[in-house]
Write an enzyme that holds these catalytic residues in place. Structure first.
Site, short mmCIF file in Angstrom:
data_model
loop_
_atom_site.label_atom_id
_atom_site.label_comp_id
_atom_site.label_asym_id
_atom_site.label_seq_id
_atom_site.Cartn_x
_atom_site.Cartn_y
_atom_site.Cartn_z
N ILE A 204 0.88 -1.18 0.00
CA ILE A 204 0.00 0.00 0.00
C ILE A 204 0.91 1.23 0.00
CG2 ILE A 204 -1.65 1.36 1.41
CD1 ILE A 204 -2.98 -1.15 0.29
N HIS A 205 0.80 2.09 -1.01
CA HIS A 205 1.64 3.29 -0.98
C HIS A 205 1.00 4.52 -1.61
CE1 HIS A 205 2.46 2.08 -5.13
NE2 HIS A 205 2.73 3.35 -5.33
#
Ligand code: UD1
Length: 357
Positions: A204-205
């Site tokens: 997740i970024h």
């Protein structure tokens, strides 16, 4: 022909690898310029080493900042490089701030610009990547599209005359790396005490998931509630934003691990029971590896992965938790991302459209 590639962020190094190899094999002069957008060794150097990409001829060392600061610093530095190098083509990749800066700098200097991975759209204009892609496509002289859907978006925007379908260069790299790591158990299994098929792999970024503390908290809560271990490969942006928001990443089912080098990532995805991500590249990599993907976003640019049943889009919450335990879909023979020879078509397209000497 002289091609100058502008790259700066992790996914661009993956896309650069097959282009650099094909350029070398065909005797094309190829200059690599690294903007410095990604500077952590695990986001940059290991990709050059593992994928045997020649070291950049120029490193701009721009680093992090606001969108304006980062893009502006790249533009100022790229003007000098492009003026002195005078390539036949500036080649820009994907949808990052490095893509936008490379395209804008070159087009203003009347240096022809080619955009690799042209025509992708999420139709979500709050995403920085969407703005970068739209502006880059409209500034560029040659649009190298990965899919039929991307070609149709370009046609809808009046850009068909400048567009060529080349396939997806990430497929070129992935198929080679998949074969190279076949049969090699991923190092993280022993490290984390996990079994093949016994964990989900998560990344997740994206700004829209990390920069809102409430949404980020809901995503981590959902990952923590999954009924099997979740290996969370923590991008520096995720770590920084979780720290700022006072959120613990490692709780419940979540096991935090540093980002992986590309061959290790491919091996870890192959051995997983599924991938949970907001990355563009990993959605497609999961599809090509035959691993179900759960995407924590309201839209995807890689619509084929959803249409073929290998990817679902979820909101953080119970839908995310449930999606990690869904059955594997039936195999498909569809190959929307090309045959693994896209880089050869890219170099041919550049040669065909290059201005005569
Ligand atoms: C960028 C791209 C995104 C791509 C992603 C791949 C843009 C707008 N976004 O997002 O499309 O999917 O790369 O990883 O270009 N940081 C470090 N070390 C680094 C790089 C970043 O610590 O080497 C931290 C910094 O706190 C920085 C933050 O991550 O402020 C964000 O980095 P940035 O390069 O701006 O965007 P990404 O989130 O990596």
């Amino acid at each position: 022909m002289k091609v100058l590639s502008v790259v700066g962020a992790r996914p661009q190094f993956v896309k650069l690898a097959p282009i650099a190899h094909e350029a070398a094999a065909r005797g094309v002069e190829h200059v690599i310029v690294h903007t410095g957008q990604h500077y952590d060794p695990m986001l940059s150097d290991v990709f050059f080493e593992d994928l045997k990409i020649p070291a950049p001829a120029v490193h701009l060392g721009v680093g992090s900042g606001s969108h304006g600061q980062q893009t502006g610093a790249m533009l100022a530095a790229l003007d000098d490089v492009l003026e002195s190098q005078q390539p036949d083509w500036a080649l820009v990749y994907g949808d990052t701030n490095s893509t936008l800066a490379g395209a804008l700098s070159a087009v203003k200097l009347h240096i022809p610009v080619a955009h690799l991975e042209a025509g992708l759209r999420s139709f979500n204009r709050t995403m920085p990547e969407e703005i970068n892609r739209v502006v880059t496509d409209h500034a560029a002289d040659l649009l190298l599209a990965p899919t039929d859907v991307a070609m149709s978006h370009l046609a809808d925007e009046g850009l068909a005359p400048r567009s060529v379908l080349v396939g997806d260069v990430m497929t070129d790299v992935l198929l080679q790396v998949r074969d190279a790591v076949a049969g090699r158990p991923p190092a993280l299994l022993a490290e984390l005490g996990l079994e093949p098929g016994g964990y989900s792999l998560a990344t997740i970024h994206r700004a829209e998931n990390t920069d809102d503390a409430g949404r980020l908290g809901a995503i981590i809560d959902a990952l923590a509630a999954v009924d099997h271990p979740v290996v969370l490969l923590a991008h520096p942006r995720l770590v920084a934003k979780a720290r700022d928001a006072g959120l613990a990443l490692e709780r419940g089912s979540v096991r935090v691990h540093a980002p992986l080098a590309y061959p290790d990532l491919v091996a870890a995805a192959v051995a997983s029971r599924g991938v949970v991500t907001d990355s563009g590249g990993l959605q497609k990599e999961a599809f090509l590896l035959g691993v179900p993907c759960t995407t924590v976003r309201p839209q995807t640019e890689w619509v084929e992965t959803v249409e073929l049943g290998w990817n679902v889009l979820v909101e953080p919450g119970q839908a995310l938790v449930a999606a990690t335990s869904r059955p594997t879909p039936p195999d498909t023979t569809a190959a929307p991302y090309g045959d693994g020879h896209a880089a050869a078509r890219v170099i041919t397209a550049l040669e065909s459209a290059a201005p005569s000497p």
